[in-house]
Design a protein around this motif. Sequence first.
Motif, PDB file in Angstrom:
ATOM      1  N   CYS A 124       0.857  -1.194   0.000  1.00  0.00           N
ATOM      2  CA  CYS A 124       0.000   0.000   0.000  1.00  0.00           C
ATOM      3  C   CYS A 124       0.886   1.235   0.000  1.00  0.00           C
ATOM      4  O   CYS A 124       2.119   1.124   0.026  1.00  0.00           O
ATOM      5  CB  CYS A 124      -0.916  -0.005   1.230  1.00  0.00           C
ATOM      6  N   GLY A 125       0.255   2.391   0.006  1.00  0.00           N
ATOM      7  CA  GLY A 125       1.024   3.631  -0.014  1.00  0.00           C
ATOM      8  C   GLY A 125       1.895   3.799   1.222  1.00  0.00           C
ATOM      9  O   GLY A 125       3.056   4.211   1.136  1.00  0.00           O
ATOM     10  N   THR A 126       1.332   3.474   2.380  1.00  0.00           N
ATOM     11  CA  THR A 126       2.100   3.602   3.624  1.00  0.00           C
ATOM     12  C   THR A 126       3.343   2.708   3.567  1.00  0.00           C
ATOM     13  O   THR A 126       4.427   3.112   4.010  1.00  0.00           O
ATOM     14  CB  THR A 126       1.226   3.187   4.832  1.00  0.00           C
ATOM     15  N   LEU A 167       5.967   4.319   1.304  1.00  0.00           N
ATOM     16  CA  LEU A 167       6.618   5.436   2.005  1.00  0.00           C
ATOM     17  C   LEU A 167       7.563   4.918   3.080  1.00  0.00           C
ATOM     18  O   LEU A 167       8.657   5.459   3.283  1.00  0.00           O
ATOM     19  CB  LEU A 167       5.548   6.350   2.621  1.00  0.00           C
ATOM     20  N   TYR A 191       0.672  12.546   6.914  1.00  0.00           N
ATOM     21  CA  TYR A 191      -0.523  11.692   6.847  1.00  0.00           C
ATOM     22  C   TYR A 191      -0.625  10.805   8.093  1.00  0.00           C
ATOM     23  O   TYR A 191       0.380  10.321   8.611  1.00  0.00           O
ATOM     24  CB  TYR A 191      -0.393  10.829   5.596  1.00  0.00           C
ATOM     25  N   THR A 201      -1.247   7.724   8.952  1.00  0.00           N
ATOM     26  CA  THR A 201      -0.580   6.421   9.115  1.00  0.00           C
ATOM     27  C   THR A 201       0.939   6.568   9.247  1.00  0.00           C
ATOM     28  O   THR A 201       1.600   5.668   9.756  1.00  0.00           O
ATOM     29  CB  THR A 201      -0.876   5.476   7.934  1.00  0.00           C
ATOM     30  N   SER A 256      -0.430  16.031  -1.243  1.00  0.00           N
ATOM     31  CA  SER A 256      -1.865  16.114  -1.022  1.00  0.00           C
ATOM     32  C   SER A 256      -2.154  16.423   0.445  1.00  0.00           C
ATOM     33  O   SER A 256      -1.382  16.059   1.324  1.00  0.00           O
ATOM     34  CB  SER A 256      -2.485  14.786  -1.414  1.00  0.00           C
ATOM     35  N   ASP A 288       5.706  12.530  -1.008  1.00  0.00           N
ATOM     36  CA  ASP A 288       4.546  11.638  -0.928  1.00  0.00           C
ATOM     37  C   ASP A 288       3.582  12.119  -2.009  1.00  0.00           C
ATOM     38  O   ASP A 288       2.935  13.148  -1.856  1.00  0.00           O
ATOM     39  CB  ASP A 288       3.925  11.738   0.476  1.00  0.00           C
ATOM     40  N   SER A 328       0.811   4.967  -4.289  1.00  0.00           N
ATOM     41  CA  SER A 328       0.085   3.699  -4.232  1.00  0.00           C
ATOM     42  C   SER A 328      -0.518   3.378  -5.588  1.00  0.00           C
ATOM     43  O   SER A 328      -1.020   4.271  -6.275  1.00  0.00           O
ATOM     44  CB  SER A 328      -1.031   3.833  -3.199  1.00  0.00           C
ATOM     45  N   LYS A 385      -4.329   3.903  -6.025  1.00  0.00           N
ATOM     46  CA  LYS A 385      -4.778   5.275  -6.248  1.00  0.00           C
ATOM     47  C   LYS A 385      -4.483   5.602  -7.727  1.00  0.00           C
ATOM     48  O   LYS A 385      -4.534   4.684  -8.566  1.00  0.00           O
ATOM     49  CB  LYS A 385      -4.087   6.214  -5.269  1.00  0.00           C
TER      50      LYS A 385
HETATM   51  C1  PLP Z   1      -3.417   7.316   0.889  1.00  0.00           C
HETATM   52  C2  PLP Z   1      -2.257   8.107   1.368  1.00  0.00           C
HETATM   53  C3  PLP Z   1      -1.201   7.519   2.043  1.00  0.00           C
HETATM   54  C4  PLP Z   1      -1.198   6.094   2.487  1.00  0.00           C
HETATM   55  O1  PLP Z   1      -1.577   5.200   1.543  1.00  0.00           O
HETATM   56  P1  PLP Z   1      -2.292   3.814   1.957  1.00  0.00           P
HETATM   57  O2  PLP Z   1      -2.289   3.123   0.635  1.00  0.00           O
HETATM   58  O3  PLP Z   1      -3.635   4.132   2.457  1.00  0.00           O
HETATM   59  O4  PLP Z   1      -1.421   3.143   2.948  1.00  0.00           O
HETATM   60  C5  PLP Z   1      -0.148   8.333   2.385  1.00  0.00           C
HETATM   61  N1  PLP Z   1      -0.135   9.634   2.102  1.00  0.00           N
HETATM   62  C6  PLP Z   1      -1.150  10.245   1.474  1.00  0.00           C
HETATM   63  C7  PLP Z   1      -1.088  11.712   1.197  1.00  0.00           C
HETATM   64  C8  PLP Z   1      -2.238   9.496   1.082  1.00  0.00           C
HETATM   65  O5  PLP Z   1      -3.231  10.104   0.445  1.00  0.00           O
END
Ligand code: PLP
Length: 428
Positions: free
Chosen positions: A96-98, A101, A123, A125, A178, A211, A234, A237
């Motif tokens: 995932c995005g987290t 990162l 963010y 997380t 974002s 990010d 991610s 997204k």
């Molecule tokens: C969605 C998002 C994340 C984390 O991504 P996940 O896929 O939900 O873990 C981190 N930073 C930003 C700005 C995001 O929009």
Amino acid sequence: MEMETMYQQLGVSPAVYQYGESVLRALRERFDAIDQTAEYNQGKVLAAMQKNRVNVTHFAATTGYGYDDEGRDNLERVYADVFHTEAALVRPQITCGTHALTVALSANLLPGDELLSPVGAPYDTLEEVIGIRESKCSLKEYGVTYAQADLKPDGSFDYDAIRAAINERTKLITIQRSKGYATRPSFSVQQIGELIAFCKQIKPDVKVMVDNCYGEFVERLEPSDLGADMVVGSLIKNPGGGLAPIGGYICGTKECIERCAYRLSAPGLGQEVGANLGLMPAFYQGLFLSPTVVSGALKGAIFAANIYERLGFSCVPNATEDRHDIIQAVTLGSREAMMAFCRGIQAAAPVDSYVTPEPWAMPGYDSDVIMAAGAFIQGSSIELSADGPIRPPYAVYFQGGLTWYHAKLGILMSLQKLCDAGLVVLPE
Ligand SMILES: *Cc1c(COP(=O)(O)O)cnc(C)c1O
């Protein structure tokens, strides 16, 4: 007439439909500009695919170690060319995005180093990843410290505070494009470029990670065009185009990406391992569709801001502002209104349209979160979705829509539910 009947069949009353049409009439020029950006970015993606001679052999599945996975390696060359970077890591093993990162941060920070966010809190997380909130295996636990320069009250960069925060231990600077779950503005690529230039002027060898979640293909440039050493995001997204069922990407300098690959798999193994598990058709095709999908999501966001701002709700970005990501925050002011809004988004979905969203304690977030999504891919937020932490100012964050028409229906349905609950009265 025919159209009104179709919307009525979907649950949107003639009054709500007509209100939507009146709002839309004023948006044609802006929608044209969004189409132009999509056309430009489609060209960018096509050029990268043609340059790297994408062909049917790149769609073959690999298993096990995934040695000599030409489809995977070529996809990484395509991503590097789209983002104009030396290298890229694009993998289904990035969950995932987290995770993406976390890989980028932990690969490029060593004990004793300091991470700086010059744009305020990151963010939600990432708080546990960094150790702002205690967690096992946080960067803090590994001896990486964290510093933050907050934005000024008007949302602009506090250059004096940033200068003061950069020290001999500052190794990596993280910039979130974002707004995430905050009500600050999202940054344009141009603004990010200026911030990067400022930081590198103070400390030329500092690395900058952006990010990039939710920002890809919203503009013609990406932060990697203006000096970012890594851009991270991610695949469920924007750049997955709704087709990628999992995954993340990191594009950047050879030096940074090699470290990321060593962190993701193992020192010495790096990018050589990691089977593609048959996901290459979805990754390539999703990237190909992404500029168009993002344009639909952007139209939805602008439509939502124009609908709700006229009804007296505060919107970030507001109805007329330029867009730098696909997120639309609408401050609804109460738990009830958040729930009605989310019921509408849910009711408009192609999947799970019959369920009622309820707030829950989602892992990684420190207050209850409500989410509406009827997605083909679980949790995919390039698909039409709305979510937000149940806390003042009771803002929902609305995003996505694989097609503009679906985004439009979702917004009209959210308005319908607010009207039905007596929380909104349409102007005569
Ligand atoms: C969605 C998002 C994340 C984390 O991504 P996940 O896929 O939900 O873990 C981190 N930073 C930003 C700005 C995001 O929009």
